[in-house]
Design an enzyme around this catalytic site. Sequence first.
Site, PDB file in Angstrom:
ATOM      1  N   GLY A  99     -63.716  38.368 -74.316  1.00 10.67           N
ATOM      2  CA  GLY A  99     -62.745  37.799 -75.092  1.00 10.67           C
ATOM      3  C   GLY A  99     -63.092  36.201 -75.232  1.00 10.67           C
ATOM      4  CB  THR A 100     -65.451  33.878 -74.717  1.00 14.72           C
ATOM      5  OG1 THR A 100     -65.651  32.507 -75.216  1.00 14.72           O
ATOM      6  CG2 THR A 100     -66.498  34.731 -74.361  1.00 14.72           C
ATOM      7  CB  SER A 101     -64.627  32.373 -80.289  1.00 20.16           C
ATOM      8  OG  SER A 101     -64.754  30.934 -79.474  1.00 20.16           O
ATOM      9  CG  ASP A 149     -54.707  32.085 -68.078  1.00 24.02           C
ATOM     10  OD1 ASP A 149     -55.463  32.203 -66.898  1.00 24.02           O
ATOM     11  OD2 ASP A 149     -54.934  32.897 -68.660  1.00 24.02           O
ATOM     12  CD  GLN A 183     -65.384  29.887 -72.267  1.00 22.78           C
ATOM     13  OE1 GLN A 183     -65.338  29.085 -73.391  1.00 22.78           O
ATOM     14  NE2 GLN A 183     -65.423  31.262 -72.765  1.00 22.78           N
ATOM     15  CG  ASN A 184     -58.858  32.357 -70.320  1.00 21.35           C
ATOM     16  OD1 ASN A 184     -59.508  31.525 -71.166  1.00 21.35           O
ATOM     17  ND2 ASN A 184     -58.803  33.391 -70.083  1.00 21.35           N
ATOM     18  CG  HIS A 202     -63.216  24.837 -70.267  1.00 24.05           C
ATOM     19  ND1 HIS A 202     -63.559  25.704 -71.330  1.00 24.05           N
ATOM     20  CD2 HIS A 202     -64.373  24.261 -70.531  1.00 24.05           C
ATOM     21  CE1 HIS A 202     -64.336  25.593 -71.977  1.00 24.05           C
ATOM     22  NE2 HIS A 202     -65.120  24.763 -71.545  1.00 24.05           N
ATOM     23  CB  ALA A 219     -59.898  41.999 -73.167  1.00 21.77           C
ATOM     24  CG  ASN A 238     -64.454  38.954 -79.036  1.00 22.44           C
ATOM     25  OD1 ASN A 238     -63.617  38.856 -79.785  1.00 22.44           O
ATOM     26  ND2 ASN A 238     -64.977  37.679 -78.491  1.00 22.44           N
TER      27      ASN A 238
HETATM   28  P1  NAD Z   1     -60.992  31.132 -78.489  1.00 16.39           P
HETATM   29  O1  NAD Z   1     -59.851  30.973 -78.887  1.00 16.39           O
HETATM   30  O2  NAD Z   1     -62.040  30.223 -79.253  1.00 16.39           O
HETATM   31  O3  NAD Z   1     -61.476  32.661 -79.117  1.00 16.39           O
HETATM   32  C1  NAD Z   1     -61.063  33.883 -78.336  1.00 16.39           C
HETATM   33  C2  NAD Z   1     -61.769  35.023 -78.497  1.00 16.39           C
HETATM   34  O4  NAD Z   1     -61.045  36.204 -77.933  1.00 16.39           O
HETATM   35  C3  NAD Z   1     -62.066  35.317 -80.087  1.00 16.39           C
HETATM   36  O5  NAD Z   1     -63.449  35.650 -80.156  1.00 16.39           O
HETATM   37  C4  NAD Z   1     -61.201  36.530 -80.285  1.00 16.39           C
HETATM   38  O6  NAD Z   1     -61.984  37.375 -81.120  1.00 16.39           O
HETATM   39  C5  NAD Z   1     -61.039  37.327 -78.858  1.00 16.39           C
HETATM   40  N1  NAD Z   1     -59.821  37.974 -78.794  1.00 16.39           N
HETATM   41  C6  NAD Z   1     -58.694  37.901 -79.132  1.00 16.39           C
HETATM   42  N2  NAD Z   1     -57.847  38.789 -78.833  1.00 16.39           N
HETATM   43  C7  NAD Z   1     -58.492  39.725 -77.865  1.00 16.39           C
HETATM   44  C8  NAD Z   1     -58.232  40.701 -77.412  1.00 16.39           C
HETATM   45  N3  NAD Z   1     -57.130  41.173 -77.045  1.00 16.39           N
HETATM   46  N4  NAD Z   1     -59.249  41.394 -76.527  1.00 16.39           N
HETATM   47  C9  NAD Z   1     -60.691  40.977 -76.781  1.00 16.39           C
HETATM   48  N5  NAD Z   1     -61.011  39.828 -77.507  1.00 16.39           N
HETATM   49  C10 NAD Z   1     -59.945  39.074 -77.875  1.00 16.39           C
HETATM   50  O7  NAD Z   1     -61.282  31.270 -77.138  1.00 16.39           O
HETATM   51  P2  NAD Z   1     -62.307  30.786 -76.229  1.00 16.39           P
HETATM   52  O8  NAD Z   1     -63.661  31.050 -76.414  1.00 16.39           O
HETATM   53  O9  NAD Z   1     -61.923  31.310 -74.750  1.00 16.39           O
HETATM   54  O10 NAD Z   1     -62.190  29.083 -76.059  1.00 16.39           O
HETATM   55  C11 NAD Z   1     -61.075  28.517 -76.526  1.00 16.39           C
HETATM   56  C12 NAD Z   1     -60.924  27.447 -75.244  1.00 16.39           C
HETATM   57  O11 NAD Z   1     -59.458  27.084 -75.135  1.00 16.39           O
HETATM   58  C13 NAD Z   1     -61.266  27.824 -73.927  1.00 16.39           C
HETATM   59  O12 NAD Z   1     -61.840  26.477 -73.401  1.00 16.39           O
HETATM   60  C14 NAD Z   1     -60.124  27.894 -73.302  1.00 16.39           C
HETATM   61  O13 NAD Z   1     -60.058  26.679 -72.115  1.00 16.39           O
HETATM   62  C15 NAD Z   1     -58.933  27.405 -73.789  1.00 16.39           C
HETATM   63  N6  NAD Z   1     -57.828  28.409 -73.870  1.00 16.39           N
HETATM   64  C16 NAD Z   1     -57.615  28.925 -72.854  1.00 16.39           C
HETATM   65  C17 NAD Z   1     -56.456  29.753 -73.081  1.00 16.39           C
HETATM   66  C18 NAD Z   1     -55.600  30.519 -71.282  1.00 16.39           C
HETATM   67  O14 NAD Z   1     -56.125  29.856 -70.392  1.00 16.39           O
HETATM   68  N7  NAD Z   1     -55.452  31.488 -71.533  1.00 16.39           N
HETATM   69  C19 NAD Z   1     -55.606  30.064 -74.165  1.00 16.39           C
HETATM   70  C20 NAD Z   1     -56.187  29.842 -75.104  1.00 16.39           C
HETATM   71  C21 NAD Z   1     -57.370  28.766 -75.122  1.00 16.39           C
END
Ligand code: NAD
Length: 271
Positions: free
Chosen positions: A214-216, A108, A105-106, A123, A254, A240
Amino acid sequence: MTTDSLREAASALRHARDVVVFTGAGVSAESGIPTFRDDSGLWQQFPPDHFATVGGLMKTAVSDPQRLAEFLLAVLEPITSARVNAAHRAIADLERHVNVTVITQNIDGLHQLAGSTVVHEVHGSMFEIVTLKGRFVRLLSRSEMQQIVDDLREVVERGASLVKVIGAVKPMLGLSGRGAHRPKVVLFGEEMAEPDWSQALARVEKCDCLMSIGTSGAVMPAASLPRDARDRGATVIDVNLQPGAADFQLAGCAAEIVPRLVESAFGDENM
Ligand code: NAD
């Protein structure tokens, strides 16, 4: 997380033939990119109503260009300076042992930088520029992204007007000889990125193990993939800080757990 649960998850991974690695913002947290929904996440500072929809962004652009510039800087700066972490590297390493597809979903680009070869970005990607109808225009390099960040920072520090913000982000958002263009990033209410989403659905149908990292699980429809895999009989491993429904729940960071899991599953094959 207990050593036993790690060992059992590693055993399931070792016996899998076809693995999907499904990742969210948490896999890149240790690379310095903040998540969106955690307590210090982006949506706490920049409410999604104003910053996560096309309509909200356009209204903010007109009413408060300074806030828009601050938001763009908050999103782009960490992505531009991020480096791959141990979790991205371990996921790429997994390909030496088993058939792997990464569904992320990232936005980056870090899985590709780490060396993963099959990555579906459901995404989209901050580095892919498309027309408003979604047709590919070109890829932005990291150095072009760095220039945008530098220009945006200057705009924020000196006080933003809409004209100055548009000037700073022109390579990724604006008008060119081929019409209007934007990053291929899925905002709230928009369709999933294609062809990646259809490819992701097809891969989840065939996999026998899905690692969710690492996804909510809050963003639909992507969040349905682990449940779909489980309904079809695949083993689901959730890594997570706060793991959810899965056959194996590995609580923790992670960047620490994924390398241990891969090492525990395949470490003896490296000798
Ligand atoms: P989210 O922000 O909804 O949730 C992040 C999840 O990661 C949480 O469940 C949290 O408990 C967990 N988490 C946080 N730090 C962690 C770690 N160090 N190790 C393991 N788990 C960890 O993220 P999502 O579910 O990916 O959805 C958010 C949306 O925002 C996505 O669609 C994405 O496109 C976008 N997004 C992308 C980036 C990126 O590209 N890096 C960053 C932020 C949000």
